[in-house]
Design an enzyme around this catalytic site. Structure first.
Site, short mmCIF file in Angstrom:
data_model
loop_
_atom_site.label_atom_id
_atom_site.label_comp_id
_atom_site.label_asym_id
_atom_site.label_seq_id
_atom_site.Cartn_x
_atom_site.Cartn_y
_atom_site.Cartn_z
N LYS A 1 0.79 -1.20 -0.05
CA LYS A 1 0.01 -0.07 -0.05
C LYS A 1 0.83 1.30 0.14
CE LYS A 1 -2.46 0.24 3.58
NZ LYS A 1 -1.61 1.04 4.31
N THR B 1 4.08 1.39 -0.73
CA THR B 1 4.75 1.48 -1.96
C THR B 1 4.10 1.99 -3.21
OG1 THR B 1 6.14 -0.43 -1.47
CG2 THR B 1 6.14 -0.12 -3.75
N ARG C 1 2.16 8.66 6.79
CA ARG C 1 2.53 8.43 8.41
C ARG C 1 3.84 8.02 8.67
NH1 ARG C 1 -0.86 3.67 10.70
NH2 ARG C 1 -0.47 2.72 8.52
N LYS D 1 7.11 -6.46 11.53
CA LYS D 1 6.77 -5.75 10.00
C LYS D 1 7.66 -5.03 9.30
CE LYS D 1 2.70 -2.76 9.37
NZ LYS D 1 3.11 -1.55 8.42
N ALA E 1 -3.49 1.82 12.88
CA ALA E 1 -4.70 1.81 12.39
C ALA E 1 -5.83 0.64 13.07
CB ALA E 1 -4.70 1.50 11.02
N PHE F 1 -3.28 -0.35 7.24
CA PHE F 1 -3.91 -1.56 6.98
C PHE F 1 -5.14 -1.69 5.95
CE2 PHE F 1 -2.57 -1.96 11.52
CZ PHE F 1 -1.34 -2.87 11.32
N PHE G 1 3.45 -8.80 -9.16
CA PHE G 1 4.40 -9.79 -9.16
C PHE G 1 4.81 -10.28 -10.45
CE2 PHE G 1 3.44 -8.63 -4.97
CZ PHE G 1 4.34 -8.83 -3.96
N TRP H 1 7.18 -0.82 -7.68
CA TRP H 1 8.24 -1.36 -6.68
C TRP H 1 9.41 -1.72 -7.66
CZ3 TRP H 1 11.28 -5.91 -6.80
CH2 TRP H 1 11.83 -6.07 -5.77
#
Length: 556
Positions: free
Chosen positions: A71, A73, A94, A105, A273, A301, A381, A409
């Protein structure tokens, strides 16, 4: 392929004054924190208040899985793509918490060639905002205990103290502790608790405050305890507001950094979140809207947590109205929701994709309830197949959503061109008719039930007897008109993290409710959500180091 930190450390950064100049900001408008970080001055923020606002784009996602969704990224890459199209865009994110950085994480700077930099500084101390919030939180705790030690003029019931200390670290040993042991002069013995800094009400207050005066007014309303007659005692009552505001004065100013492609990024504030409202600061979002034609921001999230709270708390309190929403998913995560184990996600599996895409479907339906146009993007991907991608695209279009692939990415802004064009087309052709999920005057219990049933898909809500008493008390205190902030696990639409896909017909359990009067919402705890996380058996901290020449390694 290089790791995220290797890509970030190999990047050529522009001086932050040069990045600022690209959006019409002079060096006099900045408070510099070295060459590559700055805060805006209060004078500058007041100066741009009368500017016309740009378009507001929210980036959210399906429920997070071990397969990853990307998200942040996507948010960064979309901002870079807008720049490549010649559009004036600013990203609003954030700040990362140290807890996840050293836990499992990781950080929150994006990934690959869609990152904000300097990545290491952002993920660690940055400009000291979180330290200031931690200090203000713990100053309030110290003043509260000192008031009782010095005679307890306010008749505070030491069995009914609700303010907790905080630390920006995952440390389960601090969840439940005893303080005041020792001599009589060491304070009174009582049970106490720690939360992680991002769960502190002061974090939420900082992120929702319009200015210093609003900050002070909100700090004064914080309920820290109850007296022997059951009346609330506030931070204002114990004379803590001025000193707390002094600690937070600089932290209140939004931070400016850049992406790998020098797109301006305002990174400010960071409430979790799943236990707070999960959005960056109002000041940063509004500043970006006043300086650019497009502000691209994110909420934490999945859309069941971050987006719902962005809409029903942040937008409700500030009058912000999003013009479009980008919903991020991956083929891998959808197959995981369809029952495929993590080690088999690379193989084509249309049956699992069909089973797991119901999670995406529910998030689409939820976002459409708010009247905002939705663009679904697949964070691509190399293992995705044409058949899988085509299936998701048709699924989205059949539900009235625009669709685009994202390859940010791997390719940075260039990989987000298709997504950026689809978002711009959506902004031009579809009008947002933003509306909130529930009205202010709806009783608190009904607000909880509305979110549980409409957003999570629950059939019913079970309230513990203590929670029902707390709801009644909070309403009696005059806080019944506040929105609710649901504290729920992030992995499932339900309050059970093991229920993937689209669980239905379940009963959600509410175990505790309390008011964050300064932040302006009522927190509702469900399931087994904890406000002070712990470290795993092999935390990320084991892999972090610094070389002799001062280069940090192992961050991700």
């Amino acid at each position: 392929m290089k790791s995220d930190i290797e890509i970030a450390q190999a990047a050529s950064l522009n001086k932050i004054t040069e990045v600022a100049a690209g959006i019409g900001v002079t060096e006099d408008d900045l408070e510099l924190y070295g060459k590559y970080k700055a805060k805006f001055t209060e004078e500058f923020l007041r100066k741009i208040e009368s500017n016309k606002e740009g378009k507001l784009i929210l980036v959210t996602a399906i429920n997070p899985t071990p397969a990853g969704e990307g998200k942040t990224t996507t948010t960064v890459g979309l901002g870079q793509a807008f720049g490549k199209l010649g559009k004036k865009a600013i990203i609003a994110l954030r700040e990362p918490s140290l807890g996840p950085c050293f836990g499992i994480k990781g950080g929150a700077a994006g990934g690959g060639y869609a990152q904000v930099v300097p990545m290491e500084e952002l993920n660690l101390h940055f400009t000291g905002d979180f330290h200031a919030i931690t200090s203000a939180n713990n100053l309030l705790a110290a003043l509260l205990d000192n008031h009782i030690q010095q005679g307890n003029e306010l008749q505070i019931d030491t069995r009914n103290i609700v303010w907790k200390r905080c630390l920006d670290m995952n440390d389960r040993s601090l969840r439940n502790i005893v303080v005041g042991l020792g001599a009589k002069t060491d304070g009174f013995v009582r049970e106490d608790h720690f939360v992680i800094t991002v769960a502190s009400e002061i974090m939420a207050i900082l992120c929702l405050s319009k200015d210093l005066n609003d900050l002070k007014e909100r700090l004064a309303k914080i309920v820290v305890a109850y007296d022997y007659s059951g009346k609330p005692v506030t931070a204002g009552d114990i004379k803590a507001v001025g000193a707390m505001a002094a600690l937070l004065k600089d932290a209140l100013k939004p931070n400016l950094i850049q992406t790998l492609e020098h797109t301006p990024a305002l990174v400010h504030g960071g409430p979790f979140a799943n236990i707070a409202h999960g959005c960056n600061s109002v000041r940063a979002t509004k500043a970006a809207l006043k300086m650019a034609d497009y502000c691209i921001t994110e909420a934490g999230f999945g859309a069941d947590l971050g987006a719902e709270k962005f809409f029903d708390i942040k937008c409700r309190q500030t009058g912000l109205k999003p013009d479009a929403v980008v919903l991020v998913a991956t083929i891998r995560a959808l197959k995981y929701n369809g029952g495929v184990s993590k080690d088999k996600l690379n193989a084509e599996n249309l049956d699992a994709l069909k089973a797991g895409i119901v999670n995406l479907e529910k998030h689409i339906e939820n976002l459409q309830k708010y009247g905002v146009p939705v663009v679904v993007t697949l964070n691509a991907f190399v293992t995705d197949t044409e058949a899988e991608t085509s299936f998701v695209e048709k699924f989205c279009k059949d539900r009235g959503c625009e669709f685009a692939l994202s390859k940010v990415w791997e390719k940075g802004g260039e990989g987000g061109i298709d997504l950026a064009k689809k978002v711009l087309e959506t902004l031009e052709t579809k009008k947002s008719d933003f509306k909130l999920l529930y009205p202010d005057e709806m009783p608190l219990k009904e607000k909880v039930e509305t979110i549980a049933k409409e957003i999570y898909g629950a059939a019913s809500v079970s309230f513990a007897p203590a929670a029902l008493k707390q709801l009644a008390k909070i309403t009696e205190m005059g806080f019944g008109n506040l929105p609710v902030c649901m504290a729920k696990n992030q992995y499932s639409l339900s309050d059970d993290p093991t229920k993937l896909g689209r669980p239905e017909g379940f009963e959600m359990s509410v175990r505790e409710v309390y008011v964050s009067a300064g932040a302006g919402f009522v927190v509702v705890l469900t399931g087994a959500v904890v406000t002070m996380p712990g470290l795993s058996k092999t935390p990320a901290a084991y892999g972090i180091d610094v070389t002799e020449d001062g280069k940090i390694t192992g961050l991700f």
